[in-house]
Design a protein around this motif. Sequence first.
Motif, mmCIF file in Angstrom:
data_model
loop_
_atom_site.group_PDB
_atom_site.id
_atom_site.type_symbol
_atom_site.label_atom_id
_atom_site.label_comp_id
_atom_site.label_asym_id
_atom_site.label_seq_id
_atom_site.Cartn_x
_atom_site.Cartn_y
_atom_site.Cartn_z
ATOM 1 N N ALA A 23 18.170 -0.749 -25.633
ATOM 2 C CA ALA A 23 17.304 -1.335 -26.659
ATOM 3 C C ALA A 23 17.478 -2.847 -26.726
ATOM 4 C CB ALA A 23 17.598 -0.703 -28.022
ATOM 5 N N VAL A 24 18.718 -3.303 -26.719
ATOM 6 C CA VAL A 24 18.990 -4.744 -26.783
ATOM 7 C C VAL A 24 18.513 -5.431 -25.505
ATOM 8 C CG1 VAL A 24 20.819 -6.486 -26.879
ATOM 9 C CG2 VAL A 24 20.892 -4.511 -28.415
ATOM 10 N N SER A 25 18.857 -4.851 -24.356
ATOM 11 C CA SER A 25 18.430 -5.444 -23.080
ATOM 12 C C SER A 25 16.916 -5.496 -22.967
ATOM 13 C CB SER A 25 19.003 -4.663 -21.899
ATOM 14 O OG SER A 25 20.373 -4.874 -21.799
ATOM 15 N N GLY A 26 16.251 -4.443 -23.404
ATOM 16 C CA GLY A 26 14.789 -4.421 -23.344
ATOM 17 C C GLY A 26 14.154 -5.490 -24.204
ATOM 18 N N LEU A 27 14.682 -5.662 -25.396
ATOM 19 C CA LEU A 27 14.177 -6.701 -26.296
ATOM 20 C C LEU A 27 14.319 -8.082 -25.672
ATOM 21 C CD1 LEU A 27 13.329 -7.744 -29.179
ATOM 22 C CD2 LEU A 27 15.789 -7.807 -29.665
ATOM 23 N N ILE A 28 15.510 -8.363 -25.185
ATOM 24 C CA ILE A 28 15.781 -9.687 -24.630
ATOM 25 C C ILE A 28 15.078 -9.871 -23.292
ATOM 26 C CG2 ILE A 28 17.648 -11.167 -23.785
ATOM 27 C CD1 ILE A 28 19.357 -9.951 -26.072
ATOM 28 N N ALA A 29 15.014 -8.814 -22.495
ATOM 29 C CA ALA A 29 14.345 -8.908 -21.196
ATOM 30 C C ALA A 29 12.884 -9.305 -21.347
ATOM 31 C CB ALA A 29 14.452 -7.578 -20.447
ATOM 32 N N ARG A 30 12.224 -8.758 -22.362
ATOM 33 C CA ARG A 30 10.820 -9.126 -22.583
ATOM 34 C C ARG A 30 10.693 -10.618 -22.873
ATOM 35 N NH1 ARG A 30 10.647 -4.422 -25.449
ATOM 36 N NH2 ARG A 30 10.668 -5.480 -27.446
ATOM 37 N N ALA A 31 11.595 -11.148 -23.673
ATOM 38 C CA ALA A 31 11.536 -12.577 -24.006
ATOM 39 C C ALA A 31 11.773 -13.430 -22.765
ATOM 40 C CB ALA A 31 12.562 -12.915 -25.080
ATOM 41 N N TYR A 32 12.772 -13.084 -21.966
ATOM 42 C CA TYR A 32 13.073 -13.866 -20.757
ATOM 43 C C TYR A 32 11.951 -13.746 -19.732
ATOM 44 C CZ TYR A 32 17.869 -14.060 -22.547
ATOM 45 O OH TYR A 32 18.977 -14.266 -23.313
ATOM 46 N N GLN A 33 11.393 -12.538 -19.605
ATOM 47 C CA GLN A 33 10.316 -12.335 -18.640
ATOM 48 C C GLN A 33 9.035 -13.032 -19.095
ATOM 49 O OE1 GLN A 33 10.346 -10.799 -15.542
ATOM 50 N NE2 GLN A 33 8.313 -11.648 -15.397
ATOM 51 N N ASP A 34 8.652 -12.813 -20.343
ATOM 52 C CA ASP A 34 7.398 -13.372 -20.843
ATOM 53 C C ASP A 34 7.408 -14.897 -20.882
ATOM 54 O OD1 ASP A 34 6.586 -10.772 -21.158
ATOM 55 O OD2 ASP A 34 6.751 -10.759 -23.353
ATOM 56 N N ARG A 35 8.480 -15.457 -21.365
ATOM 57 C CA ARG A 35 8.532 -16.911 -21.555
ATOM 58 C C ARG A 35 9.010 -17.685 -20.346
ATOM 59 N NH1 ARG A 35 10.762 -18.183 -27.534
ATOM 60 N NH2 ARG A 35 10.431 -20.297 -26.771
ATOM 61 N N PHE A 36 9.883 -17.069 -19.532
ATOM 62 C CA PHE A 36 10.510 -17.828 -18.453
ATOM 63 C C PHE A 36 10.390 -17.170 -17.082
ATOM 64 C CE2 PHE A 36 12.804 -18.595 -22.433
ATOM 65 C CZ PHE A 36 12.580 -19.959 -22.574
ATOM 66 N N GLY A 37 9.818 -15.964 -17.022
ATOM 67 C CA GLY A 37 9.657 -15.282 -15.746
ATOM 68 C C GLY A 37 10.975 -14.857 -15.116
ATOM 69 N N LEU A 38 11.982 -14.556 -15.937
ATOM 70 C CA LEU A 38 13.299 -14.176 -15.440
ATOM 71 C C LEU A 38 13.597 -12.713 -15.737
ATOM 72 C CD1 LEU A 38 15.488 -17.153 -16.719
ATOM 73 C CD2 LEU A 38 14.732 -16.768 -14.368
#
Length: 155
Positions: A23-38
């Motif tokens: 749950a935590v990784s998914g939340l943060i992963a979306r932010a990194y992917q959406d905003r920074f493509g990481l």
Amino acid sequence: MKTDAGLKLDAYLPYRLSVASNAVSGLIARAYQDRFGLTVPQWRLICVLAEDGALTQGQIVARTVMDKVTVSRAAQGLLRRHLVARTAHHADQRSHVLTLSSQGERLYAEIAPLALAYEQALIEGLSADDVEHLKRLLLKLQARATELVDADPPG
């Protein structure tokens, strides 16, 4: 088939840890992917290099407890984006040393405050003592799991 064997998934600590982590990784992963493509592994690699400086991929594997393939793929993606630089290892020509490029350093400086903001949002409502206690417990569980990897299976 219903059983009363004693194992209840929702009360099973490894399951709870996995669900919470996902749950935590998914939340943060979306932010990194959406905003920074990481990806999360790419972010971890950037963070480790920002904290520790130049490292070999083997050192990154040990530091992050990610497998070699995951670290290699993350490094390749970051190299393509010029966020890290790779140089030959002075003592082992088969190995390479990774460092953050100036572009990678700028990206880290932009993402780090966002990561800290997510952490604050996640721990909102927990006391400072609760947070420190949770961190200590997680470190103990990680150490014990590491010990058990080479031990005989329980039971």
